[in-house]
Design a protein around this motif. Sequence first.
Motif, PDB file in Angstrom:
ATOM      1  N   ALA A   1      43.705  85.117  50.546  1.00  0.00           N
ATOM      2  CA  ALA A   1      42.997  84.726  49.314  1.00  0.00           C
ATOM      3  C   ALA A   1      41.608  85.373  49.286  1.00  0.00           C
ATOM      4  CB  ALA A   1      42.881  83.201  49.235  1.00  0.00           C
ATOM      5  N   LEU A   2      40.961  85.395  50.425  1.00  0.00           N
ATOM      6  CA  LEU A   2      39.653  86.058  50.536  1.00  0.00           C
ATOM      7  C   LEU A   2      39.785  87.553  50.269  1.00  0.00           C
ATOM      8  CD1 LEU A   2      37.930  84.686  53.747  1.00  0.00           C
ATOM      9  CD2 LEU A   2      36.730  85.393  51.690  1.00  0.00           C
ATOM     10  N   ALA A   3      40.817  88.145  50.860  1.00  0.00           N
ATOM     11  CA  ALA A   3      41.042  89.583  50.715  1.00  0.00           C
ATOM     12  C   ALA A   3      41.187  89.945  49.246  1.00  0.00           C
ATOM     13  CB  ALA A   3      42.287  89.997  51.500  1.00  0.00           C
ATOM     14  N   ALA A   4      42.043  89.203  48.545  1.00  0.00           N
ATOM     15  CA  ALA A   4      42.357  89.549  47.158  1.00  0.00           C
ATOM     16  C   ALA A   4      41.226  89.178  46.201  1.00  0.00           C
ATOM     17  CB  ALA A   4      43.644  88.841  46.737  1.00  0.00           C
ATOM     18  N   GLY A   5      40.648  88.001  46.400  1.00  0.00           N
ATOM     19  CA  GLY A   5      39.710  87.489  45.402  1.00  0.00           C
ATOM     20  C   GLY A   5      38.259  87.831  45.639  1.00  0.00           C
ATOM     21  N   VAL A   6      37.897  88.189  46.867  1.00  0.00           N
ATOM     22  CA  VAL A   6      36.479  88.317  47.196  1.00  0.00           C
ATOM     23  C   VAL A   6      36.134  89.647  47.857  1.00  0.00           C
ATOM     24  CG1 VAL A   6      34.576  87.249  48.504  1.00  0.00           C
ATOM     25  CG2 VAL A   6      36.348  85.801  47.495  1.00  0.00           C
ATOM     26  N   LEU A   7      37.026  90.145  48.714  1.00  0.00           N
ATOM     27  CA  LEU A   7      36.639  91.267  49.575  1.00  0.00           C
ATOM     28  C   LEU A   7      37.257  92.610  49.193  1.00  0.00           C
ATOM     29  CD1 LEU A   7      36.934  89.429  53.028  1.00  0.00           C
ATOM     30  CD2 LEU A   7      34.865  89.797  51.659  1.00  0.00           C
ATOM     31  N   GLY A   8      38.148  92.627  48.241  1.00  0.00           N
ATOM     32  CA  GLY A   8      38.789  93.888  47.871  1.00  0.00           C
ATOM     33  C   GLY A   8      39.597  94.469  49.020  1.00  0.00           C
ATOM     34  N   ALA A   9      40.305  93.588  49.741  1.00  0.00           N
ATOM     35  CA  ALA A   9      41.145  94.046  50.856  1.00  0.00           C
ATOM     36  C   ALA A   9      42.604  93.754  50.521  1.00  0.00           C
ATOM     37  CB  ALA A   9      40.737  93.351  52.145  1.00  0.00           C
ATOM     38  N   ARG A  10      43.522  94.280  51.338  1.00  0.00           N
ATOM     39  CA  ARG A  10      44.942  94.104  51.092  1.00  0.00           C
ATOM     40  C   ARG A  10      45.477  92.901  51.875  1.00  0.00           C
ATOM     41  NH1 ARG A  10      46.395 100.069  52.969  1.00  0.00           N
ATOM     42  NH2 ARG A  10      44.686  99.538  54.361  1.00  0.00           N
ATOM     43  N   PRO A  11      46.656  92.401  51.488  1.00  0.00           N
ATOM     44  CA  PRO A  11      47.234  91.286  52.253  1.00  0.00           C
ATOM     45  C   PRO A  11      47.422  91.693  53.713  1.00  0.00           C
ATOM     46  CG  PRO A  11      48.510  91.714  50.238  1.00  0.00           C
ATOM     47  CD  PRO A  11      47.509  92.821  50.358  1.00  0.00           C
ATOM     48  N   GLY A  12      47.235  90.733  54.611  1.00  0.00           N
ATOM     49  CA  GLY A  12      47.449  91.026  56.026  1.00  0.00           C
ATOM     50  C   GLY A  12      46.291  91.755  56.684  1.00  0.00           C
ATOM     51  N   GLU A  13      45.141  91.763  56.029  1.00  0.00           N
ATOM     52  CA  GLU A  13      43.984  92.436  56.629  1.00  0.00           C
ATOM     53  C   GLU A  13      42.850  91.476  56.986  1.00  0.00           C
ATOM     54  OE1 GLU A  13      44.107  97.004  55.102  1.00  0.00           O
ATOM     55  OE2 GLU A  13      43.092  95.633  53.738  1.00  0.00           O
ATOM     56  N   VAL A  14      42.935  90.247  56.480  1.00  0.00           N
ATOM     57  CA  VAL A  14      41.830  89.302  56.699  1.00  0.00           C
ATOM     58  C   VAL A  14      42.386  88.023  57.320  1.00  0.00           C
ATOM     59  CG1 VAL A  14      40.011  87.936  55.580  1.00  0.00           C
ATOM     60  CG2 VAL A  14      40.525  90.242  54.748  1.00  0.00           C
TER      61      VAL A  14
ATOM     62  N   SER B   1      28.110  88.577  55.926  1.00  0.00           N
ATOM     63  CA  SER B   1      27.702  87.176  55.765  1.00  0.00           C
ATOM     64  C   SER B   1      26.967  86.895  54.451  1.00  0.00           C
ATOM     65  CB  SER B   1      26.845  86.746  56.949  1.00  0.00           C
ATOM     66  OG  SER B   1      27.651  86.674  58.100  1.00  0.00           O
ATOM     67  N   HIS B   2      26.019  87.764  54.075  1.00  0.00           N
ATOM     68  CA  HIS B   2      25.276  87.532  52.826  1.00  0.00           C
ATOM     69  C   HIS B   2      25.894  88.269  51.643  1.00  0.00           C
ATOM     70  CE1 HIS B   2      21.893  85.010  53.948  1.00  0.00           C
ATOM     71  NE2 HIS B   2      21.942  85.601  55.120  1.00  0.00           N
ATOM     72  N   ALA B   3      26.991  88.969  51.888  1.00  0.00           N
ATOM     73  CA  ALA B   3      27.619  89.752  50.821  1.00  0.00           C
ATOM     74  C   ALA B   3      28.868  89.072  50.265  1.00  0.00           C
ATOM     75  CB  ALA B   3      27.994  91.140  51.358  1.00  0.00           C
ATOM     76  N   ALA B   4      29.592  88.368  51.114  1.00  0.00           N
ATOM     77  CA  ALA B   4      30.856  87.755  50.681  1.00  0.00           C
ATOM     78  C   ALA B   4      30.576  86.652  49.663  1.00  0.00           C
ATOM     79  CB  ALA B   4      31.601  87.195  51.886  1.00  0.00           C
ATOM     80  N   GLY B   5      31.035  86.845  48.451  1.00  0.00           N
ATOM     81  CA  GLY B   5      30.805  85.861  47.403  1.00  0.00           C
ATOM     82  C   GLY B   5      29.542  86.123  46.604  1.00  0.00           C
ATOM     83  N   SER B   6      28.830  87.203  46.908  1.00  0.00           N
ATOM     84  CA  SER B   6      27.619  87.500  46.126  1.00  0.00           C
ATOM     85  C   SER B   6      27.652  88.892  45.515  1.00  0.00           C
ATOM     86  CB  SER B   6      26.359  87.341  46.983  1.00  0.00           C
ATOM     87  OG  SER B   6      26.266  88.371  47.939  1.00  0.00           O
ATOM     88  N   VAL B   7      28.370  89.830  46.132  1.00  0.00           N
ATOM     89  CA  VAL B   7      28.484  91.181  45.568  1.00  0.00           C
ATOM     90  C   VAL B   7      29.942  91.641  45.661  1.00  0.00           C
ATOM     91  CG1 VAL B   7      26.107  91.885  46.127  1.00  0.00           C
ATOM     92  CG2 VAL B   7      27.932  92.303  47.784  1.00  0.00           C
ATOM     93  N   GLU B   8      30.267  92.678  44.912  1.00  0.00           N
ATOM     94  CA  GLU B   8      31.617  93.250  45.005  1.00  0.00           C
ATOM     95  C   GLU B   8      31.660  94.100  46.263  1.00  0.00           C
ATOM     96  OE1 GLU B   8      31.005  94.400  40.684  1.00  0.00           O
ATOM     97  OE2 GLU B   8      33.191  94.459  40.865  1.00  0.00           O
ATOM     98  N   VAL B   9      32.575  93.742  47.158  1.00  0.00           N
ATOM     99  CA  VAL B   9      32.573  94.397  48.469  1.00  0.00           C
ATOM    100  C   VAL B   9      33.529  95.600  48.516  1.00  0.00           C
ATOM    101  CG1 VAL B   9      32.981  94.083  50.925  1.00  0.00           C
ATOM    102  CG2 VAL B   9      31.796  92.301  49.643  1.00  0.00           C
ATOM    103  N   ASP B  10      34.720  95.461  47.999  1.00  0.00           N
ATOM    104  CA  ASP B  10      35.682  96.573  47.945  1.00  0.00           C
ATOM    105  C   ASP B  10      35.931  97.260  49.283  1.00  0.00           C
ATOM    106  OD1 ASP B  10      36.301  96.237  45.320  1.00  0.00           O
ATOM    107  OD2 ASP B  10      34.733  97.592  44.589  1.00  0.00           O
ATOM    108  N   LEU B  11      36.363  96.496  50.252  1.00  0.00           N
ATOM    109  CA  LEU B  11      36.611  97.042  51.590  1.00  0.00           C
ATOM    110  C   LEU B  11      37.646  98.167  51.554  1.00  0.00           C
ATOM    111  CD1 LEU B  11      36.685  93.736  53.672  1.00  0.00           C
ATOM    112  CD2 LEU B  11      34.932  95.533  53.747  1.00  0.00           C
ATOM    113  N   ASP B  12      38.698  97.952  50.799  1.00  0.00           N
ATOM    114  CA  ASP B  12      39.763  98.955  50.789  1.00  0.00           C
ATOM    115  C   ASP B  12      39.292 100.243  50.115  1.00  0.00           C
ATOM    116  OD1 ASP B  12      42.307  99.978  51.227  1.00  0.00           O
ATOM    117  OD2 ASP B  12      43.009  99.327  49.259  1.00  0.00           O
TER     118      ASP B  12
END
Length: 427
Positions: free
Chosen positions: A91-104, A217-228
């Motif tokens: 849920a974090l990967a998809a909604g907050v971090l721009g990561a794929r399933p199975g990565e977080v 820590s200060h980025a998750a939920g405050s900016v678009e992270v787009d890890l992937d």
Amino acid sequence: MIGTVTTRADAQALDAADPLAAFRDRFTGDGPDGSWDDGPDRRLYLDGNSLGRLPRATPAAVARVVEQEWGAGLVGSWSQWVSQAGRVGDALAAGVLGARPGEVLVSDSTSIDLFKLLVAGCDARPGRDVVVCCADDFPTDRYVVAGVAAQKGLTVREVAADIDAGLDLDVLAAALDGRVAVVVLSLVAYRSGALVDLAAVTALAREHGALVLWDLSHAAGSVEVDLDAGGADLAVGCTYKHLNGGPGAPAFLYVRRELQADLRQPVWGWFGQRDQFAMGPEYDPAPGVDRFAVGTPPVLATAAVEVGVGITAEAGIAAVAAKGRALTDLLVALADERLPALQLASPRDAARRGAHVSFAHPQAWQLTQALVDRGVVPDFRTPDRVRFGPAPLYTRFVDVFDAVERLADVLATGAHEGYPTRRSRVT
Ligand SMILES: *Cc1c(COP(=O)(O)O)cnc(C)c1O
């Protein structure tokens, strides 16, 4: 738009047009029974980046796990609990971090996850003997880096960062060479809020064959992270700041899918085992992100994380980040206009910062105490900074406006001068 705000009515107009306005009611306020007190003396909580507010849905969600899954289901509930860390991670990967399933994966604390992934990253770069970190990064990051380096006989190369403007990519580039195994960096600096370009840093490190381990820590939920999209390799971060998971909530870790099979973390626990309940003689790590788990997870605390993450995902991280920039822009504009004694200690360009800003003042600690007594909650950060984190999900523009009014009043009357200069244990 922000530049034209000079009256309280202007701030109220911004609130009326705020697409996230309704999310405030998803959180517990300071009025009776958790309602929102909108009176003139209400508390103005501008510290959502230290500890986010309690979502209204959290007590019932935790109570359900306690009463039904633990109380009634007892050990049988493990059939649900074993997949919880990965489910909330997805849920974090998809909604907050721009990561794929199975990565977080939700697991342990930020400090511990940092340790695990730093050791794994260094081991994946044999023959390299340098870890790069930022001299101005959060203490736990610097301490974990120093500890891992001491254990493994590595050298720490600290890069300097302007404590207000953040890290300069040319300075980082000069510290990179074929000896560097891992670079540890915060995406959003804890004091100034300065935001680093994730894709640019990742590409730069990759040119030198190094991995980057991001602290979000200060980025998750405050900016678009787009890890992937940014090509990130490794990341960790906490869930009790902008993700509103509650005090002591477990952290998350991210490992790019393509790297997972090659990485081994140093704490070989049974939750990281391929076939956990075979109780086999030897550690054989699970194929996916589960190999970065260690022991029995904090099920109750993770239930609270799931609620917080769900709210941010529902609001949409792009909208949350946009409001964060607008709120901090308003604070900066009003401070420029009305608080000449404060000096901005964060990037002026909103695109270059997260959702918090700091100001320098020679009596910053006294000012912080005076503000708290007047219902404005920022926090003090060394050496002389007052930091404001107006969390976008529940802070209104009018709250920022009123906080500036109270701040202007303290400065005009010198009310802060009567407060002790000696600091308390928690600032
Ligand atoms: C808040 C924060 C942490 C917290 O680490 P814990 O292990 O949860 O105490 C770590 N790193 C950064 C950059 C932080 O801002």
